[in-house]
Scaffold this active site. Structure first.
Site: not given
Length: 391
Positions: A165-166
Site C-alpha cells: 500500500g505504501d
C-alpha cells in the site's frame, strides 16, 4: 543527462510511501531536498538492524537526496520553506490531511507564491470524504482495501509480505507528478495531486474486482492460486515447492506431455474453465501422482524444456545471487559516510537515453544545510563545512 535534471523537489515526507516516491524522482535526476524536523525522519530510529548506527530501513529509500532540518514550529523556518517554494517545481508531503494548512502550506497558499508549483499529497484515505481524517498505515489500508480478504489460505487474515500500500501510493504519486509536469509544459501552471494508500490498493484489484462486478460473488483467499487460471500456483514436489504458471490450454498440453501426467486428458481437466472448476482435485493429483516423485530441480528442467513457465521459490539470498539479477544491476553498492559500503536495490526501469542512477548515499540528518540555504539565497548561522547533526 538524466530525464529530471533541473527539477527541484521539496520533500516533506517520511516513513515509506513518500520517500519511495521521491526516491523514484531522485533516481532519474531530480534535485530532491529532504526537509526533516529536528529529530529527523522517524525511520532513522527504526530498527534493528542498524549499520554503524544508521537504520537499514531509512537507508533503503532515501538515496540521491540532500537533507536539511526545518522546524515548522519556528516562524523563521516556515518563512524559509516558503522562500524555497518560490524556486521549486514540486512539493511532496504525506502528513494527515489538514496538517499543511495549519502551517500555511496548503495548495492555495503555495500556488499564490508560485503558480507553477506542483503539490503531491499522499495520505491513508485521501484528502476529502468521510474517511479523510483517519490515520493511515499500510496494514490498515491492506485490511480495508480487500487485500487481506483475498490473501493467505483462508485460515486467518494475512497481509502481503511487504508494504504494498505504501509503495503503491508512492508510485501513483510519482506518476501523478510526472503527469503534472507534462501538463505544466502546456498550461504553465502547476496543480495539486491527491492520492492515498487505500485507493492505490483498490486500483490494483483489477480482475478480482472485475470478477466481483460480473458475478456478485466475494473473492476468496486461494493461497498461491489464481481465481481464473489453473494450474497457476505453487505445487509440492519431492524436496520442496515450485510455481507453475500454466496460462492457457496449449501450455497445459505441453506440461501433460513433458511431465507424463496420466490424467491430463480426462474431461474435467481438458480446458482451463474445467481445470478452474476442479482445481482442488487437479492440484491434489498433480502433487500426489506426479510431482512428489521427482525433486524441484528436475521438474524445473523438464518444464523449461517444454516451454512451460515455472520457477523455484527463492529466498532473498537466492534472489541476489541470481545471474539475471546481477546482470540487471538490481543490487548496487554505494559508499555512505558513516555506514560504509551499503547495498541498495537497483533501478528496475532501464532507459536507453536518460537512465536512472544511484549517485549518492542516503544523507545524514541536516548534512546539506549550508549548501541548500546558499542555493536558495537564504542566510543562517551555518558553518562552511556543513557538519551533520544526528538525532
Amino acid at each position: 543527462m538524466q530525464a529530471l535534471d533541473n527539477i527541484r523537489v521539496l520533500d516533506l515526507t517520511r516513513i515509506l510511501t513518500g520517500p519511495f516516491c521521491t526516491m523514484m524522482l531522485a533516481d532519474f535526476g531530480a534535485d530532491v531536498i529532504k526537509i526533516e524536523p529536528p529529530a529527523g525522519d522517524d525511520t532513522r530510529r527504526w530498527g534493528p538492524p542498524f549499520i554503524n548506527g544508521e537504520s537499514a530501513y531509512y537507508l533503503s529509500v532515501n538515496r540521491n537526496k540532500r537533507s536539511i532540518i526545518l522546524d515548522f514550529r519556528q516562524e523563521r523556518d516556515r518563512q524559509r520553506f516558503l522562500k524555497m517554494v518560490e524556486q521549486a517545481d514540486v512539493v511532496v508531503e504525506n502528513y494527515r490531511p489538514g496538517t499543511l494548512a495549519k502551517w500555511g502550506f496548503d495548495y492555495p497558499h503555495l500556488k499564490a507564491i508560485n503558480p507553477r508549483i506542483i503539490l503531491a499529497s499522499i495520505s491513508g484515505f485521501g484528502a476529502t470524504g468521510p474517511g479523510a481524517s483517519r490515520p493511515g498505515y499500510d496494514v490498515v489500508a491492506q485490511a480495508m482495501s480487500g487485500l487481506m480478504a483475498v490473501t493467505g489460505d483462508g485460515s486467518g487474515p494475512v497481509k502481503a509480505g511487504f508494504s504494498v500500500g505504501d509503495i503503491g501510493a508512492g508510485m501513483w504519486a510519482a506518476f501523478g507528478i510526472m503527469t503534472a509536469l507534462w501538463a505544466r509544459e502546456r498550461t504553465g501552471e502547476g496543480q495539486w495531486i491527491d492520492t492515498s494508500l487505500y485507493e492505490a490498493l483498490i486500483s490494483w484489484q483489477t480482475y478480482l474486482a472485475g470478477n466481483y462486478f460480473a458475478t456478485g460473488e466475494l473473492p476468496k483467499p486461494l493461497g498461491s492460486a489464481h481465481p481464473n487460471i489453473a494450474p497457476y500456483q505453487a505445487v509440492r514436489a519431492q524436496d520442496g515447492y515450485l510455481v507453475i504458471a500454466c496460462g492457457n490450454d496449449a501450455l497445459w498440453a505441453k506440461m501433460v506431455q513433458e511431465c507424463e501426467i496420466p490424467f491430463g486428458d480426462e474431461p474435467q481437466f481438458r480446458t482451463n474453465p474445467d481445470r478452474v472448476e476442479h482445481r482442488p482435485e487437479l492440484i491434489d493429483r498433480l502433487e500426489n501422482e506426479v510431482f512428489q516423485h521427482r525433486p524441484v530441480a528436475e521438474w524445473l528442467e523438464r518444464l523449461a524444456r517444454a516451454g512451460v513457465p515455472a520457477a523455484p521459490i527463492q529466498s532473498f539470498e537466492q534472489v541476489f545471487q541470481d545471474p539475471q539479477v546481477i546482470h540487471r544491476a538490481m543490487d548496487v553498492v554505494v559508499d555512505h559516510p558513516t555506514a560504509g559500503p551499503i547495498h541498495q536495490l537497483g533501478i528496475p526501469l532501464k532507459m536507453s537515453a536518460t537512465p536512472g542512477a544511484v549517485r549518492t548515499p542516503p544523507p545524514l540528518l541536516n548534512q546539506h544545510e549550508g549548501e541548500i540555504l546558499r542555493q536558495f539565497g537564504l542566510s543562517g548561522p551555518v558553518p562552511e563545512d556543513d557538519a551533520a547533526t544526528h538525532p
